[in-house]
Design a protein around this motif. Structure first.
Motif, PDB file in Angstrom:
ATOM      1  N   UNK A  22       0.845  -1.194   0.000  1.00  0.00           N
ATOM      2  CA  UNK A  22       0.000   0.000   0.000  1.00  0.00           C
ATOM      3  C   UNK A  22       0.882   1.246   0.000  1.00  0.00           C
ATOM      4  N   UNK A  23       0.432   2.243  -0.787  1.00  0.00           N
ATOM      5  CA  UNK A  23       1.139   3.516  -0.846  1.00  0.00           C
ATOM      6  C   UNK A  23       0.374   4.636  -0.158  1.00  0.00           C
ATOM      7  N   UNK A  24      -0.770   4.307   0.449  1.00  0.00           N
ATOM      8  CA  UNK A  24      -1.640   5.339   1.017  1.00  0.00           C
ATOM      9  C   UNK A  24      -1.493   5.439   2.534  1.00  0.00           C
ATOM     10  N   UNK A  25      -0.293   5.211   3.049  1.00  0.00           N
ATOM     11  CA  UNK A  25      -0.065   5.242   4.488  1.00  0.00           C
ATOM     12  C   UNK A  25       0.248   6.669   4.923  1.00  0.00           C
ATOM     13  N   UNK A  26      -0.529   7.189   5.865  1.00  0.00           N
ATOM     14  CA  UNK A  26      -0.339   8.550   6.351  1.00  0.00           C
ATOM     15  C   UNK A  26       0.273   8.516   7.743  1.00  0.00           C
ATOM     16  N   UNK A  27       1.322   9.301   7.951  1.00  0.00           N
ATOM     17  CA  UNK A  27       1.958   9.374   9.265  1.00  0.00           C
ATOM     18  C   UNK A  27       1.106  10.245  10.177  1.00  0.00           C
ATOM     19  N   UNK A  28       0.700   9.677  11.318  1.00  0.00           N
ATOM     20  CA  UNK A  28      -0.097  10.398  12.305  1.00  0.00           C
ATOM     21  C   UNK A  28       0.775  10.916  13.435  1.00  0.00           C
ATOM     22  N   UNK A  29       1.714  10.093  13.897  1.00  0.00           N
ATOM     23  CA  UNK A  29       2.621  10.479  14.976  1.00  0.00           C
ATOM     24  C   UNK A  29       3.992   9.862  14.729  1.00  0.00           C
ATOM     25  N   UNK A  30       5.018  10.533  15.248  1.00  0.00           N
ATOM     26  CA  UNK A  30       6.377  10.002  15.293  1.00  0.00           C
ATOM     27  C   UNK A  30       6.866  10.150  16.731  1.00  0.00           C
TER      28      UNK A  30
END
Length: 362
Positions: free
Chosen positions: A307-315
């Motif tokens: 999947x290429x639709x991964x959104x970063x929410x927190x680091x």
């Protein structure tokens, strides 16, 4: 008296209460913010060996009981280990032969994709480790602490920094506290309280880079491990397959080895993924995160899930105590014991480790 209200400290408080002791837990922060909430929420039982495996098996039952009593999520969802090379398949076959089908069930590629949301591209197969647990790590420590305060003879003192400890005495920023035994469970900050004990055991800090990702509609189910995990968890790392994998990666994937990557995923109750992790070691680590390492984790996750639709929410950075052994148990003086899980498996083993320490006090 227990210094530290992370999972290791709370496990000692639970063990003491079960043996009829009164307990005071002293914690510098207003709630747990360290390794106990920054982890995967993964009780990785089957991939342990020796003492850690015994502790993990004991802890499994305690997690299930506390989850029900204290009201937080504990799922018997197991772990899927994805194999994307012949060496990884060989490592899983060796572990299955060692542990048997009740603990390790080998999967075909089709079974692996149907059990966990893994891309079929390049997948050889996998294994299900059904005894592993998934714990709601962002609620567990607070829920256990609240449950403890409902038990007779227990108090938890938040926002109370510990300055020093000695037999029968804990000196805090709010005044002295007295008790028969002091168990210091300060994790990687043991050197802030008992520096000689930390130095004698070679304690240093392991810093992890981790991510929370949003993937619309993805249902992961079990925890998900990869070939990198086979190089870190001892039951897999000791196989011939894992040794061959490390040898090949030393030439083909040196960036994974250089960052000590354990690429694994778990899913939070809201559906977001916890993804990690990289490892760096130092007594006093530098405070900077590396965007290059985050991008490495993202690339590995995109390839694993397809999947290429991964959104970063927190680091964030996780930190835990590291040493040559898996556990530190040092009797500093007749009334003071220092305890730490020094291998990053506190969630997995603490509730098995703590009873042995509390029994030794008696």
């Amino acid at each position: 008296m227990v210094v530290g209200a992370g999972i290791v400290g709370l496990a000692h408080a639970v063990a003491a209460v079960e043996r009829g002791m009164s307990v005071t837990v002293v914690e510098r922060d207003d709630h747990a913010v360290g390794a106990s909430v920054r982890n995967f929420g993964h009780a990785c039982i089957t991939a342990q060996t020796g003492e850690a495996l015994r502790f993990a098996e004991h802890a499994r039952g305690t997690w299930l009981r506390l989850g029900e009593q204290a009201g937080f999520g504990v799922a018997e969802c197991g772990t899927v280990v994805a194999a994307r090379s012949g060496e990884e398949t060989a490592a899983l076959e060796e572990l299955a032969e060692l542990r048997g089908p009740d603990q390790v069930r080998l999967l075909t590629a089709d079974e692996t994709t149907s059990t966990a949301a893994v891309s079929a591209e390049g997948l050889h197969g996998g294994a299900l480790l059904p005894r592993d647990l998934r714990v709601d790590q962002r609620r567990a420590a607070a829920a256990i602490a609240a449950w403890l305060t409902e038990q007779p003879g227990v108090r938890v003192l938040w926002g109370t920094p510990v300055l020093s400890v000695e037999d029968g005495l804990v000196r805090t920023g709010r005044g002295p506290l007295h008790g028969d035994h002091v168990v210091v469970c300060a994790g990687h900050d043991l050197d802030r309280i008992i520096p000689d004990a930390a130095e004698a055991d070679g304690i240093r800090r392991c810093v992890l880079q981790m991510l929370q990702l949003r993937a619309a509609g993805l249902k992961l189910g079990p925890a998900l491990l990869t070939g990198t995990s086979m190089l870190r968890y001892p039951a897999l790392a000791g196989t011939e397959g894992a040794r061959a994998l490390r040898e090949r990666w030393s030439e083909q994937r040196p960036e994974l080895l250089a960052a000590s990557v354990n690429h694994m995923l778990t899913q939070l109750p809201d559906g977001d993924l916890v993804v990690g992790d990289t490892h760096t070691y130092a007594r006093t680590p530098e405070p900077w995160s590396s965007e290059e390492l985050d991008e490495l984790l993202l690339a590995e996750t995109r390839a694993l899930l397809g999947r290429d639709d991964l959104a970063v929410v927190r680091r964030w950075q996780g930190v835990y105590a590291s040493a040559d052994g898996e556990f530190l148990r040092t009797r500093v003086s007749p009334g003071v014991t220092a305890v730490a899980v020094t291998s990053g498996i506190g969630m997995t083993t603490a509730f098995g480790l703590a009873p042995t320490v509390v029994e030794s006090l008696a």
